[in-house]
Design a protein around this motif. Sequence first.
Motif, PDB file in Angstrom:
ATOM      1  N   ASP A 191       0.261  11.173  -2.667  1.00 34.47           N
ATOM      2  CA  ASP A 191       0.295   9.703  -2.704  1.00 34.47           C
ATOM      3  C   ASP A 191      -0.411   9.127  -3.935  1.00 34.47           C
ATOM      4  OD1 ASP A 191       1.694   9.504  -0.417  1.00 34.47           O
ATOM      5  OD2 ASP A 191       0.130   8.521   0.769  1.00 34.47           O
ATOM      6  N   HIS A 225      -4.348  -0.230  -4.596  1.00 32.47           N
ATOM      7  CA  HIS A 225      -3.658   0.516  -3.542  1.00 32.47           C
ATOM      8  C   HIS A 225      -2.968  -0.421  -2.553  1.00 32.47           C
ATOM      9  CE1 HIS A 225      -6.222   4.437  -3.997  1.00 32.47           C
ATOM     10  NE2 HIS A 225      -5.557   4.111  -5.081  1.00 32.47           N
ATOM     11  N   SER A 226      -1.892   0.088  -1.942  1.00 34.66           N
ATOM     12  CA  SER A 226      -1.189  -0.716  -0.934  1.00 34.66           C
ATOM     13  C   SER A 226      -1.880  -0.599   0.424  1.00 34.66           C
ATOM     14  CB  SER A 226       0.255  -0.243  -0.819  1.00 34.66           C
ATOM     15  OG  SER A 226       0.244   1.092  -0.343  1.00 34.66           O
ATOM     16  N   THR A 228      -1.582   2.214   2.166  1.00 36.83           N
ATOM     17  CA  THR A 228      -0.868   3.275   2.906  1.00 36.83           C
ATOM     18  C   THR A 228      -1.114   4.658   2.298  1.00 36.83           C
ATOM     19  OG1 THR A 228       1.072   2.945   1.523  1.00 36.83           O
ATOM     20  CG2 THR A 228       1.004   1.696   3.603  1.00 36.83           C
ATOM     21  N   GLU A 229      -1.847   4.705   1.179  1.00 33.25           N
ATOM     22  CA  GLU A 229      -2.061   6.002   0.527  1.00 33.25           C
ATOM     23  C   GLU A 229      -2.884   6.913   1.445  1.00 33.25           C
ATOM     24  OE1 GLU A 229      -2.552   3.121  -0.863  1.00 33.25           O
ATOM     25  OE2 GLU A 229      -1.462   3.058  -2.763  1.00 33.25           O
ATOM     26  N   THR A 230      -2.486   8.167   1.513  1.00 29.13           N
ATOM     27  CA  THR A 230      -3.249   9.129   2.311  1.00 29.13           C
ATOM     28  C   THR A 230      -3.486  10.374   1.474  1.00 29.13           C
ATOM     29  OG1 THR A 230      -1.222  10.122   3.131  1.00 29.13           O
ATOM     30  CG2 THR A 230      -2.221   8.399   4.518  1.00 29.13           C
TER      31      THR A 230
END
Length: 300
Positions: A191, A225-226, A228-230
């Motif tokens: 991500d 960052h949105s 949702t990054e993992t």
Amino acid sequence: MSTASLLDLKTLTAENVGQLFSLADRLSAEKPPDREHFKNRRGLTAALVFFEASTRTRMSFETACVREGLAPVLLDGGSGSSLEKGETPEDTALNIAAMGPRLMIVRCDDKLDLAALERKLDIPVLNGGWGRRGHPTQALLDAYAITRRAGKISGQNVLLIGDIRHSRVAASHVELSRILGYNVAFCGPRDFLPASAEVPVFTTLREGLKWATAAMALRVQKERHSGTETGWNPQDWQLNSATAEALAKDALIMHPGPVNWGVELSEEIARDSRAIILDQVRGGVWVRQALIRRIMEEAE
Ligand code: CP
């Protein structure tokens, strides 16, 4: 439009960069010139137009301007300026240019068309960090720091670790590596990587560090960052005394700053003899001074 502008690195050659680094070396060995030396530049200014936050780039350019006899005039982050009344960044920059600076250094987001702005101005415009597009003077000063410590930049293996997707520094290193003949590779959770990479990608930090002659961690840019990054797990991706054992004894540990200590770098890694993070900053002033000297001498 000015031929002395630096919006990206595409127009530079290895010879140009070599001359810039030689001048930076000379400047590093000199006492800063006294005020008399640049008496022909009295009253001349350089505009630092910083729409986004900065410490290193802004103050490094300010220092470089002062040492080259130019008084820096500064828009710092936009707070207290007419941006708060709705003036656009482009209009702001055009109005600052009308005040007669000899050059303009701009930090902005991707929404400002810096290339279009540059075409409207008749002074050199230097990119001081442009959204995700590039940060050319950062890549130059990183390459300069490697050259000073390792003796040469060509053939080095520079591993960029972490938040590559949001990094303008990574974009500029890909450009500069093609000019100076060094190798760049990326390493980080999926991500945090670009959708398609133009350079090799290592899927584990250990493999990347075994390849690298310089390992540069990048800041995890939470503000871009949105949400949702993992996949950012310090145990997997942090450069620390345990993970850095995979790195050669004479390799370099770098970071363009600002560092999230405890996230991409552990605090103890700053004391590793291979770490040159503050050398990057120190040399950055000489590289920027060399750029400004070249621009001013060409103009004079
Ligand atoms: N490396 C860098 O661009 O740092 P600043 O954001 O503090 O200028």
